[in-house]
Scaffold this motif. Structure first.
Motif, short mmCIF file in Angstrom:
data_model
loop_
_atom_site.label_atom_id
_atom_site.label_comp_id
_atom_site.label_asym_id
_atom_site.label_seq_id
_atom_site.Cartn_x
_atom_site.Cartn_y
_atom_site.Cartn_z
N ILE A 1 -1.43 -19.39 -2.98
CA ILE A 1 -1.64 -18.73 -1.69
C ILE A 1 -1.16 -19.65 -0.57
N ILE A 2 -0.22 -19.17 0.22
CA ILE A 2 0.40 -19.96 1.28
C ILE A 2 0.11 -19.31 2.62
N GLY A 3 -0.55 -20.03 3.50
CA GLY A 3 -0.99 -19.47 4.77
C GLY A 3 -0.05 -19.76 5.92
N ARG A 4 -0.63 -19.76 7.10
CA ARG A 4 0.15 -20.03 8.30
C ARG A 4 0.76 -21.43 8.22
N ASN A 5 1.97 -21.57 8.73
CA ASN A 5 2.69 -22.86 8.75
C ASN A 5 3.06 -23.34 7.35
N GLU B 1 1.91 -15.21 -6.38
CA GLU B 1 2.02 -15.89 -5.09
C GLU B 1 1.75 -14.92 -3.95
N ALA B 2 1.02 -15.42 -2.95
CA ALA B 2 0.77 -14.64 -1.73
C ALA B 2 1.16 -15.51 -0.55
N ARG B 3 1.98 -14.98 0.33
CA ARG B 3 2.49 -15.78 1.45
C ARG B 3 2.31 -15.00 2.76
N VAL C 1 2.95 -10.42 -1.30
CA VAL C 1 2.37 -10.84 -2.57
C VAL C 1 3.34 -10.51 -3.70
N ASP C 2 3.75 -11.54 -4.42
CA ASP C 2 4.61 -11.36 -5.59
C ASP C 2 3.74 -11.25 -6.83
N THR C 3 4.05 -10.27 -7.66
CA THR C 3 3.28 -10.06 -8.88
C THR C 3 4.20 -10.05 -10.09
N GLU C 4 3.60 -10.34 -11.22
CA GLU C 4 4.32 -10.33 -12.48
C GLU C 4 3.83 -9.15 -13.31
N THR C 5 4.75 -8.29 -13.72
CA THR C 5 4.39 -7.12 -14.52
C THR C 5 5.25 -7.09 -15.77
N TYR D 1 4.46 -6.79 -2.98
CA TYR D 1 3.66 -5.89 -2.15
C TYR D 1 3.50 -6.52 -0.77
N GLU D 2 3.30 -5.66 0.22
CA GLU D 2 3.01 -6.14 1.57
C GLU D 2 1.70 -5.51 2.04
N ALA D 3 0.91 -6.30 2.75
CA ALA D 3 -0.35 -5.78 3.28
C ALA D 3 -0.79 -6.64 4.45
N GLU D 4 -1.42 -6.01 5.42
CA GLU D 4 -1.94 -6.75 6.57
C GLU D 4 -3.21 -7.50 6.22
N ILE D 5 -3.92 -7.01 5.21
CA ILE D 5 -5.20 -7.61 4.80
C ILE D 5 -5.12 -7.93 3.32
N LEU D 6 -5.49 -9.17 2.96
CA LEU D 6 -5.50 -9.59 1.57
C LEU D 6 -6.93 -9.98 1.18
N ILE D 7 -7.42 -9.38 0.12
CA ILE D 7 -8.79 -9.65 -0.35
C ILE D 7 -8.72 -10.04 -1.82
N THR D 8 -9.19 -11.24 -2.12
CA THR D 8 -9.18 -11.70 -3.51
C THR D 8 -10.55 -11.48 -4.13
N GLY D 9 -10.53 -10.96 -5.35
CA GLY D 9 -11.77 -10.76 -6.09
C GLY D 9 -11.65 -11.32 -7.49
N VAL D 10 -10.98 -12.47 -7.59
CA VAL D 10 -10.73 -13.05 -8.92
C VAL D 10 -11.90 -13.85 -9.44
N GLY D 11 -12.87 -14.17 -8.57
CA GLY D 11 -14.06 -14.87 -9.02
C GLY D 11 -13.80 -16.30 -9.42
N ILE D 12 -14.80 -16.88 -10.10
CA ILE D 12 -14.71 -18.29 -10.50
C ILE D 12 -14.78 -18.46 -12.01
#
Length: 648
Positions: A497-501, A239-241, A249-253, A260-271
């Motif tokens: 992925i949960i955005g603004r509002n 989950e990313a909020r 961003v919550d991750t499972e390990t 994790y916290e970050a000002e910029i989130l970039i997804t590269g998971v593809g299709i």
């Protein structure tokens, strides 16, 4: 242009050079000659190549032996002189001349303005790949989700820009798709000299590499740049909020949940990361061994077994010929039919002297890559447009597409030989290129084997070791292999992925109706970038690595301007996003991918094309060269650092 000048790592001797030039590609040598000598007569008769149909490299240029030898002799002399310090006569040809040069090499018209794209490809002036450090504000951090091709490319660019980042990857190693898909025969259907990063040349052993070589290349690039030092493996984003100007961003390990916290989130998971398992009644009850090709059981022994492969896309077409001589009997359940083109370079090795030339003479390698880019990326694009006045819309789109149909049909008939009874089972009734064109690696010949059966109905039910098709046919199997592809239209479905509002992106996209501006950014989701997102993949052929690099260039342009303008948040304007996607849909409506006579994995449940781009690669390159910040709502922090205000 220093990387085009001859400063080879390998020593160039007349003898070594003569050996390589004697079998080098004539169209590429002509391009090298023009730049090294400045003599434009090499673009005229009698030196102009004659290109046959198909996807071959056309090494001879279709020219008489005497003319070939004249070109080879001149190229050998020019290259050796440059190796001794003579500068290029034309270090930076104008885009118009570059277009003319490629037209000569390919023996066909090249798109207007394509010269700028060529300039970028061979590293000329302002078009050259030239990443630089950015003015990164204190405290800025990026998080990349996915360690495949997209994630690796993004990480390298962030690192060069000086942006602190962390990359999280669900697998124990890099490369994503190329790590997960390790089935027999797995390989690339684009030449690997093109299916590679423009900034990371490689000494390829084959023209079309198999999985282990592709995996080794991309992993090697990641390790060379030290991306592993910033990577958390075996870490799955769940989950990313967006929360108070940051992504959480919550991750499972293996050790539990980590955030994790970050000002910029970039997804590269593809299709192509979430396997598609078709609805087969009682599939879980199969008495033998059953698995999806993305989870191939490496220790399985298929010798003498009754094996059933479900599917006939690119994966099945690679697996079936690779295992047919091992199994006892092979049943292929393929309810749809695919077009496949001749593949003369299947498993063909690059001759050692040519491998040496590609390394020793960078200009040769760069121009060879450009000929591949035109052939595989954009050459076919104009022929995939629907002619509204065409008299045979059911079978083809236009006169050229109909010609392709005749050529491919002739090829299939020849491959089937005496088994013409299979023709109706394998020959598609929709236009060529309606689904991604496959490359034939022995598929048709394999279907004619005595130990291979082709079933054209869908697998409906499982009963022990018995497989029951919709028409009632029954077959026995010891091993059931699902070569059924991926949930390509369910973009980002693996992450909530949960955005603004508080709105989830899955809700915005209504499940499988993903849309993004430039395939990269979505209203309501600040500072989120989706590499290889909606409508970025390639359906007309070519290297998706090109579009990944284009997108990453676009993201870096956005970030550079954000930092320079002291902007902390960007969010694409709704009307800009909507206008772009309306253009995407309008363009697709005029192309083969929306043809009503078939379905494909490019389209979602509503019939809208989601997975691939309607644009030529060079058009998308032009769109993504520099971001226009007027397309975004921009926010900056006031002096109290608590309130974000929008820049009008």
């Amino acid at each position: 242009m220093s990387h085009i000048q001859l400063a080879p790592k390998l020593a160039i001797t007349p003898e070594r050079l003569a050996e390589a030039i004697s079998i080098a590609n004539i169209p590429t040598l002509l391009m090298v000659l023009v730049q090294m000598t400045g003599e434009l007569h090499w673009l005229e008769q009698p030196y102009r190549p004659i290109r046959p149909g198909g996807l071959e490299d056309n090494d001879s240029g279709g020219l008489p032996e005497q003319i070939q030898q004249e070109i080879r002799t001149a190229a050998q002399q020019a290259i050796f002189k440059c190796s001794q310090g003579k500068p290029l006569a034309l270090p930076e040809p104008e885009p118009k001349l570059l277009t003319q040069m490629l037209e000569t090499a390919m023996d066909e018209p090249v798109s207007e303005n394509y010269g700028e794209n060529i300039a970028a490809g061979i590293g000329i002036g302002a078009f050259a790949y030239n990443p630089k450090p950015l003015n990164v504000p204190t405290g800025i951090r990026a998080l990349i989700v996915g360690g495949g091709v997209s994630g690796i490319c993004t990480a390298i660019r962030l690192q060069k820009a000086g942006i602190p980042f962390t990359l999280i990857e669900k697998n124990p190693k890099f490369t994503g798709t190329w790590y997960e898909n390790a089935y027999p025969g797995c390989g690339v259907d684009t030449p690997n000299h093109l299916y590679s990063f423009s900034f990371a040349a490689h000494d390829w052993q084959h023209y079309f590499a198999l999985q282990e070589d592709i995996f080794s290349y991309f992993e090697g690039v990641a390790l060379k740049y030290g991306i592993d030092q910033h990577t958390r493996f075996n870490t799955r984003a769940i989950e990313a909020r967006w929360d108070n100007s940051k992504w959480r961003v919550d991750t499972e390990t293996t050790d539990g949940i980590k955030s994790y916290e970050a000002e910029i989130l970039i997804t590269g998971v593809g299709i192509l990361n979430t396997p598609l398992v078709p609805p087969i009644d009682r599939l879980d009850s199969f008495a033998g061994t059953c698995f999806h090709t993305a989870h191939w059981q490496q220790d399985i022994d298929l010798t003498g077994k009754r094996v059933t492969v479900v599917g006939n896309g690119a994966t099945a077409m690679q697996i079936v010929p690779a295992i047919a001589d091992k199994v006892g009997h092979l049943t292929v359940v393929a309810r749809s039919r695919q077009w496949a083109a001749p593949f003369p370079q299947f498993r063909k090795k690059v001759p050692e002297p040519v491998r040496w030339l590609l390394q020793a003479v960078p200009l040769y390698r760069l121009w060879y890559r450009q000929t591949l880019a035109w052939t595989f990326n954009d050459r076919i694009h104009s022929t995939l447009q629907i002619d509204p006045d065409w008299q045979h819309p059911n079978r083809s789109l236009n006169a050229i597409n109909d010609s392709h149909r005749r050529q491919f049909t002739k090829y299939v008939k020849a491959e089937l030989g005496e088994r013409q009874d299979l023709l109706d089972k394998v020959l598609p009734d929709y236009p060529p290129f309606g689904k991604r064109m496959l490359l034939d690696n022995g598929w048709y010949r394999t279907l004619t084997r005595d130990n291979v059966s082709l079933i054209t109905d869908r697998l409906q039910r499982v009963n022990g070791n018995q497989l029951i098709c919709a028409n009632g046919e029954k077959h026995q199997a010891d091993v059931l292999i699902l070569a059924t592809g991926f949930q390509a239209s369910a973009v980002l479905s693996s992450i909530n992925i949960i955005g603004r509002n508080g709105r989830a992106i899955s809700e915005l996209w209504n499940g499988d109706d993903a849309r993004a501006y430039m395939g990269s950014t979505v209203p309501g989701f600040p500072n989120l970038f989706t590499i290889l997102g909606p409508n970025v993949g390639l359906g007309h052929g070519g290297s998706v690595v090109s579009n990944v690099e284009n997108q990453v260039n676009y993201v870096m342009s956005v970030l550079e301007q954000m930092f320079n303008q002291q902007v902390t948040e960007i969010e694409v304007k709704q009307h800009v996003h909507d206008r772009y996607n309306e253009a995407v849909d309008a363009a697709h409506a005029k192309m083969v991918f929306t043809h009503k006579g078939m379905d494909n994995w490019y389209r979602n449940s509503r019939g809208r094309v989601v997975a691939i781009s309607p644009w030529r690669t060079d058009d998308f390159w032009r769109m993504t060269r520099k971001a226009d910040m007027n397309d975004f709502h921009c926010y900056y922090k006031t002096t109290d650092f608590n309130l974000n205000k929008a820049i009008a």
